[in-house]
Design an enzyme around this catalytic site. Structure first.
Site, short mmCIF file in Angstrom:
data_model
loop_
_atom_site.label_atom_id
_atom_site.label_comp_id
_atom_site.label_asym_id
_atom_site.label_seq_id
_atom_site.Cartn_x
_atom_site.Cartn_y
_atom_site.Cartn_z
N GLU A 1 0.82 -1.21 0.00
CA GLU A 1 0.00 0.00 0.00
C GLU A 1 0.86 1.26 0.00
OE1 GLU A 1 -2.96 0.25 -0.72
OE2 GLU A 1 -3.57 -1.86 -0.55
N CYS B 1 -13.38 0.54 -15.37
CA CYS B 1 -13.83 1.93 -15.23
C CYS B 1 -12.60 2.84 -15.29
CB CYS B 1 -14.58 2.12 -13.92
SG CYS B 1 -15.55 3.65 -13.82
N CYS C 1 -17.51 0.16 -20.50
CA CYS C 1 -18.84 0.07 -19.90
C CYS C 1 -19.59 -1.19 -20.35
CB CYS C 1 -19.64 1.32 -20.24
SG CYS C 1 -18.90 2.86 -19.66
N CYS D 1 -18.96 -3.94 -17.91
CA CYS D 1 -18.88 -3.55 -16.50
C CYS D 1 -20.00 -4.20 -15.68
CB CYS D 1 -18.97 -2.03 -16.36
SG CYS D 1 -18.88 -1.46 -14.65
N CYS E 1 -25.33 2.28 -13.23
CA CYS E 1 -24.42 3.43 -13.38
C CYS E 1 -25.14 4.63 -14.02
CB CYS E 1 -23.22 3.03 -14.22
SG CYS E 1 -22.01 4.38 -14.39
#
Length: 351
Positions: free
Chosen positions: A40, A193, A200, A203, A209
């Site tokens: 991270e 995305c 799309c 997705c 959305c």
DNA sequence: TATCCGTGGAT
DNA sequence: TATCCAAGGAT
């Protein structure tokens, strides 16, 4: 909506060195908090592709937080060289040592305890709590901001939109599998995305959305305009002794390239004055250009053969201990310009 | 809230 | 070539 996303993640999750594989997941094994933390921190403003090899190298050299905490500062900085944002490396070491001193060598498992550690902010605290400990924390990075801005068609420009986007993300965070959910949103943002040309059509969140329904996906998220980059110049001095030793300096901990090895140089500005680190026949060898986040830099690279006198700045590093890969990229470029002009006769070598 | 802090890949 | 921007944090 959450169920569809998790189902997609179960099929399409990217394999990464710090994630557990399908077999481990099936056995209920959580990822190692040390490896999650390391990933991270490395991933802050940095691509997965760039992080992979660094994460592998670090966990090979230092398999546990105890090993890292006991490492030499210079060794860690040298291994971080090239990854950028060097304050992360300094804070990484600080954090490892606090974990050893104050937490018995185990990473705390709550957001509040994590965010108190050096180099861990709101995002990273939530990410470690969710991914390593499966706590229902809401992770908001650039991916999540983009996904939420499209899912709810948010027209407020970033960064002002951040609270609104965080609110949306929080409402979607499930009590079940929050760690996988967090990674699912980020994987979705990274692979489907995407900032440009989002896919799309495939997705899993296509139906709900709002941006997709309204055709505004290419205009989300809205971002505030950026400031132009100033142009700065300066001098860098690369000198070698007759025995091949290089004149280098360790930069101060604070500021640009803090704590990293580099070559002595002038101030970087509009009209910097030459500041040779010691008396020598300095001559120009060329220019090194580099673009930082907030300015562009052109360095005039000066080279010289140096007497064995003590320099006013920096120190000599023997040829066999000098490793250009331990330099930040701008200094590596300086070295590449200078090196062909500084070939020395090696002791014992015949020419 | 705004600025500083790296780098390299994609377009 | 120019621009964007990537799992942000510290101040």
């Amino acid at each position: 909506m959450t169920a569809a996303l998790l189902a997609w993640y179960d099929r399409h999750a990217r394999l990464m060195p710090w994630r557990t594989g399908p077999a481990e997941k099936a056995a209920g094994i959580r990822p190692d908090p040390y490896r999650v933390w390391l990933s991270e921190v490395m991933l802050q403003q940095t691509t997965v592709a760039a992080v992979r090899k660094y994460h592998e190298r670090f966990t090979t050299l230092w398999p546990s937080v105890a090993d890292l905490a006991a490492a030499e500062d210079a060794d860690v900085m040298a291994e971080w060289a090239g990854l950028g944002y060097y304050a992360r490396a300094r804070n990484l070491l600080k954090c490892a040592r606090v974990v050893m001193a104050d937490h018995g060598g185990r990473f705390p498992d709550t957001h509040d305890a994590l965010i108190a550690l050096p180099g861990i902010g709101p995002y990273t605290a939530a990410a470690i709590a969710a991914i390593a400990f499966d706590r229902p924390e809401t992770v908001v990075d650039g991916n999540v901001e983009r996904v939420m801005s499209r899912l709810f068609d948010v027209s407020t420009p970033l960064p002002a939109a951040k609270p609104e986007l965080t609110d949306h993300a929080a409402r979607l965070t499930p009590r079940d599998r929050p760690g996988d959910h967090a990674q699912a949103v980020m994987d979705l943002g990274a692979t489907i995305c995407t900032p440009r040309n989002p896919a799309c059509g495939i997705c899993p969140l296509r139906a709900p959305c709002l941006a997709r329904q309204r055709g505004t996906q290419d205009d989300r998220p809205v971002k505030a305009p950026k400031k132009p980059k100033p142009q700065r110049t300066g001098y860098a001095y690369v000198g070698r002794r007759a025995d091949g030793a290089w004149l280098v300096e360790t930069r101060p901990d604070k500021g640009l390239l803090g704590g990293m090895l580099g070559f002595p140089g002038s101030e970087w500005g509009e009209t910097p004055e030459p500041t040779p680190p010691l008396r020598a026949e300095w001559r120009p060898a060329g220019e090194a250009r580099h673009v930082f986040t907030h300015f562009a830099l052109t360095l005039t690279v000066m080279v010289a053969e140096l007497p064995p006198a003590n320099p006013e700045r920096g120190h000599f590093l023997a040829a066999d201990r000098f490793d250009p890969t331990a330099l930040p990229t701008v200094m590596r470029k300086v070295h590449e310009v200078a090196a062909p002009h500084l070939d020395v006769e090696r002791p014992g070598a015949s020419g």
